[in-house]
Design an enzyme around this catalytic site. Structure first.
Site, PDB file in Angstrom:
ATOM      1  N   ASP A   1     -19.014  18.864  15.879  1.00 29.15           N
ATOM      2  CA  ASP A   1     -19.010  17.947  14.740  1.00 29.15           C
ATOM      3  C   ASP A   1     -17.842  18.220  13.802  1.00 29.15           C
ATOM      4  O   ASP A   1     -17.288  17.288  13.219  1.00 29.15           O
ATOM      5  CB  ASP A   1     -20.339  18.035  13.980  1.00 29.15           C
ATOM      6  CG  ASP A   1     -21.401  17.144  14.609  1.00 29.15           C
ATOM      7  OD1 ASP A   1     -21.047  16.011  14.984  1.00 29.15           O
ATOM      8  OD2 ASP A   1     -22.550  17.581  14.752  1.00 29.15           O
TER       9      ASP A   1
ATOM     10  N   CYS B   1     -20.586  27.887  17.726  1.00 33.95           N
ATOM     11  CA  CYS B   1     -21.517  27.374  18.736  1.00 33.95           C
ATOM     12  C   CYS B   1     -21.097  26.023  19.320  1.00 33.95           C
ATOM     13  O   CYS B   1     -21.860  25.406  20.038  1.00 33.95           O
ATOM     14  CB  CYS B   1     -22.928  27.293  18.184  1.00 33.95           C
ATOM     15  SG  CYS B   1     -23.075  26.206  16.771  1.00 33.95           S
TER      16      CYS B   1
ATOM     17  N   GLU C   1     -20.207  22.360   9.776  1.00 32.96           N
ATOM     18  CA  GLU C   1     -19.778  21.256  10.639  1.00 32.96           C
ATOM     19  C   GLU C   1     -19.037  20.186   9.869  1.00 32.96           C
ATOM     20  O   GLU C   1     -18.552  19.225  10.445  1.00 32.96           O
ATOM     21  CB  GLU C   1     -21.006  20.578  11.274  1.00 32.96           C
ATOM     22  CG  GLU C   1     -21.924  21.504  12.001  1.00 32.96           C
ATOM     23  CD  GLU C   1     -23.149  20.798  12.547  1.00 32.96           C
ATOM     24  OE1 GLU C   1     -23.104  20.391  13.703  1.00 32.96           O
ATOM     25  OE2 GLU C   1     -24.137  20.662  11.814  1.00 32.96           O
TER      26      GLU C   1
ATOM     27  N   HIS D   1     -32.107  11.704  34.875  1.00 27.05           N
ATOM     28  CA  HIS D   1     -33.008  12.743  35.370  1.00 27.05           C
ATOM     29  C   HIS D   1     -32.352  13.568  36.455  1.00 27.05           C
ATOM     30  O   HIS D   1     -32.567  14.766  36.556  1.00 27.05           O
ATOM     31  CB  HIS D   1     -34.282  12.101  35.909  1.00 27.05           C
ATOM     32  CG  HIS D   1     -35.149  11.596  34.822  1.00 27.05           C
ATOM     33  ND1 HIS D   1     -35.812  12.433  33.973  1.00 27.05           N
ATOM     34  CD2 HIS D   1     -35.413  10.352  34.397  1.00 27.05           C
ATOM     35  CE1 HIS D   1     -36.466  11.719  33.086  1.00 27.05           C
ATOM     36  NE2 HIS D   1     -36.243  10.446  33.319  1.00 27.05           N
TER      37      HIS D   1
END
Ligand code: PEP
Ligand code: MG
Length: 781
Positions: A662, A709, A638, A396
């Site tokens: 990937d 990306c 990918e 967090h």
């Protein structure tokens, strides 16, 4: 052949220099080792490094191989004299095969320099400013070859960062030594004047300088005083007095109700200050607080006379234990949520937890870990930086710091033990360094870095609203990769022209059950509104592999990355897929959406997707609901399978987006999360680069857009290379956008195409890396 040898030599030097950095103990030793290595490997009689003094005018010989050893540290020259001075003044290379004849030649008798004829000097430039010079010299008259110049320039680039870091570390060490010396003297004085026994206490009050390290998770620097969040008191509560069972039962149920109300309050606050998505974690907390299994477990312990406090501790320990043994890093982090719940209930039981301090002024928060309730309670504007002992990138603390743009370092061992309220701390969220009570020198250095950083931030901010256009007028689109709603603000601040990858699994991860069509619709609509009129590329759920949902158990698989993940899950669990598609289609009536499918491996999947899409469209039409009839459909490339059949797949879709994260993993058969094989996971492998090139060429030939990306594109030199390969649309993590934009605006297509052509002709990742290192230095990146 000779060139190849030379190239190999250059690479070996670089590898050896990296090893040297690891093994040298101080700046002097590092520099001595470097000059030895360079002279030996390039085969020159001399290699020397001169460093610029603080006055910016004087160069001092810092290390040499070949000149008289006794002149090290003694020989100085003004930058207005000598060939090395000229290198600094020009901030550029000086090369001559007959140095004594050069008008700027200066003779230093101590060095016995007259014996050397050829001279090649290269500036050591840090952010464009010279900090020294590296020089090689030979007795014979010779002209240095382009390859040698190029190798030396790469080495100069490396040395610069070593010198900067080593100087910083050296000054810390000196500061520590000085502190120890002072401490000893103080001790001596005290033992003369003060009664025995007081010295220890006096020393305890001294503020020590210390250097700690952790994992940097949110970049930037901050300097300031500390506020400690220490929840340790709650841990000692097991000794609380036990009352009769029915009383303990009642106490627990009352506390549970109070904790529920607090949780609702916290959810509201985080939704207002951060985003609804960030607040969704409290929903999960509520679910647990209301979970019958959890309540029954606590009650069971109470029946056994454990008392309410201990019963809560025991029940939570069970969950924490289960979570912390999970393989998935996201779920592992969720044990922090159980800890948070435990604290909340116990503090409601008897108010024993120390409250989170109210920050009156801006402070650096130091804690074992930052839990969601801390995030809800703290005043975000007053947090200068965050340092935690526990946690990783999924914690967090990390998520919160990134959302708020606060420098943060997690996993800092000994932070609580070593830091107190009076301490002053520097948090370097870019490198993970923490300096406690730093010396004036380090503070000065960081003040300079901070000033540089803010100047740079200002420069980059000025770039926010200008287009990414090359010098010869080629337009490039720089879009953002986003996951949570809080990313919208960061993407906007960095000038993202829409979203090239919206990872939709994150909103699913922070919920406690699959979201409804309407919840998805309003979520996607909010994202669209954040970027209008630019497009938002929504990727359908990409779970499996390293991303799982707490409420959707995945089957055990020996090899999850090769298993049931991503589009494979969507096509098999059509119920989940249809709800998401409907949510996306409904939102498409409110802005420009591009829809993208992950992990596609064959045309059959695209046919199946289109069939389902048509059915969902039909359902919406029957309901009379509007949506974009011309929604563009694309796939992520990918997998090697998609690369090989790109010419077939492109016929069925409107665009490609290359997911290098990937693609590298599957091309190289190297798990992207496994440090053991990280050297195989390399974007510069020719297999990866040629795959990218092939996909770009195929899409371009078909007249369809192709973007990238994966993380690879975030490095400016990679952006140059990818632009040179023909990519005109990049989707990046938002903070990388300004730097890439700056690079694009200083670029000409010819230059980038040359880089791509030359890189694609290389046969090893090492050669590509060395080439790009050199190009980086040449282009000043
Ligand atoms: C990728 O694989 O390159 C990609 C962008 O997707 P993710 O990192 O979400 O797998
Ligand atoms: Mg991917």
């Amino acid at each position: 052949m000779a060139d190849e040898r030379l190239e190999a030599t250059g690479l070996r030097i670089l590898e050896d220099i990296s090893a040297l950095i690891l093994h040298s103990h101080d700046l002097q030793e590092t520099l001595d080792n470097i000059v030895q290595l360079v002279a030996k490997r390039i085969g020159t009689d001399v290699c020397s490094i001169y460093l610029l003094e603080q006055d910016g005018e004087t160069l001092r010989l810092a290390a040499t191989r070949g000149l008289s050893k006794s002149s090290v540290g003694r020989i100085t020259m003004k930058i207005s004299e000598g060939l090395s001075g000229l290198v600094v003044q020009q901030k550029g290379i000086v090369a001559t095969d007959n140095a004594p004849l050069h008008p700027r030649y200066k003779y230093f008798p101590e060095t016995k320099e007259e014996r050397f004829n050829s001279f090649l000097g290269m500036p050591l430039l840090h952010r464009g400013n010279p900090i020294g010079v590296i020089v090689i010299q030979t007795r014979e008259q010779r002209t240095f070859r382009q390859e040698e110049v190029s190798t030396l320039s790469t080495i100069a680039y490396q040395i610069t960062s070593i010198v900067i870091n080593a100087k910083l570390l050296d000054s810390i060490r000196r500061n520590e030594e000085e502190r120890d010396r002072l401490e000893r003297e103080l001790e001596k004085l005290k033992s003369i004047g003060a009664p025995p026994g007081k010295t220890r206490k006096a020393r305890g009050k001294e503020r020590r300088s210390l250097h700690l390290m952790g994992t940097p998770v949110s970049s930037g620097f901050s300097v300031g005083k500390v506020a400690v969040i220490d929840h340790s008191v709650a841990d000692g509560m097991e000794v609380a007095t036990v009352r009769p069972t029915n009383e303990e039962r009642h106490r627990f149920l009352m506390a549970l109700e109070k904790a529920r109300i607090e949780t609702i309050y916290m959810e509201k606050r985080v939704a207002e200050t951060l985003s609804k998505e960030d607040a969704a974690i409290f929903h999960t907390h509520l679910m647990i607080l209301e979970d019958r299994g959890f309540i029954a477990r606590v009650m069971d312990f109470i029946e056994q006379d454990y008392g309410a406090v201990r019963s809560v501790n025991e029940a939570v320990a069970h969950y924490v234990n289960a979570f912390s043994q999970m393989e998935d890093p996201y779920l592992r982090e969720r044990s922090a949520d159980m800890e948070d719940i435990r604290r909340r209930i116990i503090s409601c039981l008897d108010g024993s937890c120390k409250p989170v301090p109210k920050l009156r002024e801006r402070r650096i928060i130091v804690a074992r870990e930052i839990l969601p309730s801390d995030m809800a309670t703290l005043d975000h504007d007053k947090i200068l930086g965050i340092v935690t002992e526990k946690g990783d990138v999924n914690s967090h603390a990390a998520i919160m710091a990134k959302s708020l743009g606060i420098p943060a370092v997690v996993g800092v061992g000994g932070a609580l033990q070593n830091l107190g309220l009076k301490d002053e701390v520097i948090v370097d969220g870019s490198s993970g360094h923490i300096y406690i009570n730093p010396s004036a020198k380090i503070k000065e250095e960081y003040a300079r870095l901070e000033a540089d950083f803010s100047v740079r931030m200002r420069e980059l901010e000025e770039l926010r609203d200008v287009p990414a256009v090359t010098l010869d007028g080629e337009q490039v689109w720089l879009r953002a990769n986003i996951g949570l709603l809080s990313d919208i603000r960061i993407a906007q601040a960095n000038g993202a022209e829409g979203v090239g990858l919206y990872r939709t699994e994150f909103p699913y991860m922070t919920r406690s059950a699959f979201p409804s069509r309407d919840a998805l619709f309003s979520l996607y609509r909010r994202v669209l509104e954040g970027f209008s009129p630019n497009p938002v590329t929504i990727r359908t759920l990409d779970i499996g592999g390293d991303k799982t949902l707490p409420y959707f158990p995945m089957p055990h698989e020996d090899n999850p990355f090769m298993g049931w993940r991503s589009i494979r899950v969507s096509l098999e669990r059509e119920d989940i897929f249809r709800v998401q598609l409907a949510g996306i289609l409904l939102a498409s009536a409110h802005g420009k959406i591009k829809l993208m499918f992950p992990m596609v491996s064959s045309i059959g999947e695209i046919w199946q997707i289109k069939k389902i899409m048509n059915e969902v469209r039909g359902e919406l039409t029957r309901e009379g609901l509007p949506f974009d009839q011309n929604l563009e459909l694309g796939i992520m490339v990918e997998l090697p399978a998609a690369v090989q059949t790109a010419h077939i797949l492109i016929r069925e879709v409107d665009f490609f987006s290359i997911g290098t994260n990937d693609l590298i993993q599957y091309t190289m058969a190297a798990d992207r999360n496994n440090p053991k094989v990280s050297r195989y996971y390399d974007p510069y492998q020719p297999a990866v680069l040629h795959s990218i090139k092939r996909v770009v060429d195929t899409a371009t030939a078909a007249g369809k857009p192709v973007s990238i990306c994966g993380e690879m594109a975030a490095d400016p030199i990679n952006a140059v290379l990818l632009f040179g390969m023909g990519i005109r649309e990049f989707s990046l993590s938002a903070p990388s956008i300004p730097v890439v934009k700056q690079t694009i605006r200083a670029l000409s297509s010819t230059m980038a195409e040359e880089v791509a052509r030359e890189v694609l002709a290389l046969e090893s990742s090492g050669a590509v890396r060395a080439y790009l290192l050199d190009a980086r230095a040449r282009l000043g990146l």
